[in-house]
Write a protein that holds these residues in place. Structure first.
Motif: not given
Lengths: 249, 249
Positions: A180-181, A186, A211, A229, A231-234, A240
């Motif tokens: 989940h972001p 990590k 999400g 999580s 990554s901070t990226r999508i 993913a």
């Protein structure tokens, strides 16, 4: 096609003779450019991998004798639980994760899953089988994964997921992680830290395009899952998933 | 499109007014269904990420004022060196790895790279830029990666790669790993074992569809690279790359 995959019933039992038509024959003729006498890699669905000795090949038919040699590769120890994706993405997720060796998929309902996705023809057994076969051909594997669909989020998470996480089948250790972001460990760090106790089975859970809702995340965590999580990226779902699977080689 | 990306020269400096036409306007109008007054996420190429306040939007034009807020996310500490792929695969590798945050790509010659790939229009700066922008929009990032092409394998590996691996820029520790099928440590185990000394910079090297030749592998190892395997299975290049990147979150 790194492996010619065929059903047991496509082979005569006495002489191990196989005759295939359509897509596979066309591919072997046009892409592999196989000729009589060539030896190609082949496998029986849910069975052995071995050698196909080409007896005859044209644009629309290939005949070969099959010599079984090796067992299929070890399955991945990851089960994927993924909110149902749009059909185009579902295809990619299936093909890529099957090629990686994932043997259990559970596609679930979630608030942000578009209702129409549940009506997609891709969810029919025959269409799923096509995608699975493409994944197995790519990954050089013969063993079909199990695929389940769960259209009710709450009963699945409260009853089935919590059972999966908490009961130990045959003394196997099981861990479940929801991706989940947010400001969580990590996945890589989380796996490093718990490296002393590697788990026999891992369950990775992914949300829909928009999400999971906070309620859904809470429910999944209550069922006994850790939260990480990527990554901070999508990332696109199929990427993913592969990024996460990379921590369970 | 998780981020509306635009060039600095597309914004008037006095009023932070931006007017975009074509693909981006169409997407924001039809997919995001943006309306006047909406606030969307936007970013200046190689600059800040912030808010786009929609002033006007139609099927072919969007006007907004931009309020810069945050720096782009941290770059990945992985450099990718990849044997040149067929154009379709190259697009996927670029988009996915850019969305992950990779900021340096080197595409190299290898014995099994089809010569025609070097003539692909995709290798033109303008076409590469299109793929990069799609990756940055997906990953919510603004910083363009550097992309180099090396058409001579031996000089690149003997001179440039060995320099990259052995010299330390600003005291940064550097490690390079060639991913090659075979009986080697799996990347995950290799990373676990060296977890005590995490490296500042990592170089991951991938072969062409048919794999590097033994000679090429030897040369790369001689240049100071470690060798690891990803899986006993064969993954599509774009998925192999993401699986490997997953170890460097």
């Amino acid at each position: 096609m790194n492996l010619i995959l065929f059903y047991p019933e496509e082979m005569t039992l006495e002489s191990n003779y196989v005759c295939l038509q359509g897509r596979r024959a066309e591919h072997i003729f046009n892409v592999h450019r196989a000729q009589v006498g060539d030896v190609l890699k082949a496998g029986v669905i849910n069975g052995k991998i071995g050698e196909a000795r080409v007896l005859n090949v044209t644009n629309d038919k290939i005949e070969f004798s099959f010599i079984p040699k090796n067992d299929p590769p070890e399955p991945s120890n990851v089960t994927l639980i993924i909110a149902l994706q749009r059909p185009k993405t579902l295809k990619k997720v299936l093909q890529s994760a099957v090629s990686f060796g994932v043997k259990k998929f559970i596609f679930i309902e979630s608030w942000k899953v578009e209702k129409s996705y549940w009506q997609s023809p891709l969810l029919e057994a025959e269409k799923l089988t096509e995608q699975i076969i493409l994944g197995l051909e790519q990954g050089v594997d013969t063993v079909f994964p199990k695929i389940e669909f769960k259209r009710r989020f709450k009963p699945f998470v409260e009853d089935e997921l919590s059972l999966m996480v908490n009961q130990k089948f045959n003394d196997k250790s099981i861990r479940a992680i929801i991706m989940h972001p947010g400001n969580y460990s990590k996945l890589t760090d989380f796996c490093y830290e718990s490296n002393d106790l590697k788990f026999d089975e891992n369950i990775l859970i992914f949300g829909p395009e928009g999400g999971f809702t906070d309620y859904e995340v809470d429910k999944i965590v209550e069922a006994g899952c850790d939260i990480c999580s990527l990554s901070t990226r999508i990332l696109r779902t199929e990427y993913a998933v592969m990024t996460a699977l990379g921590n369970f080689l």
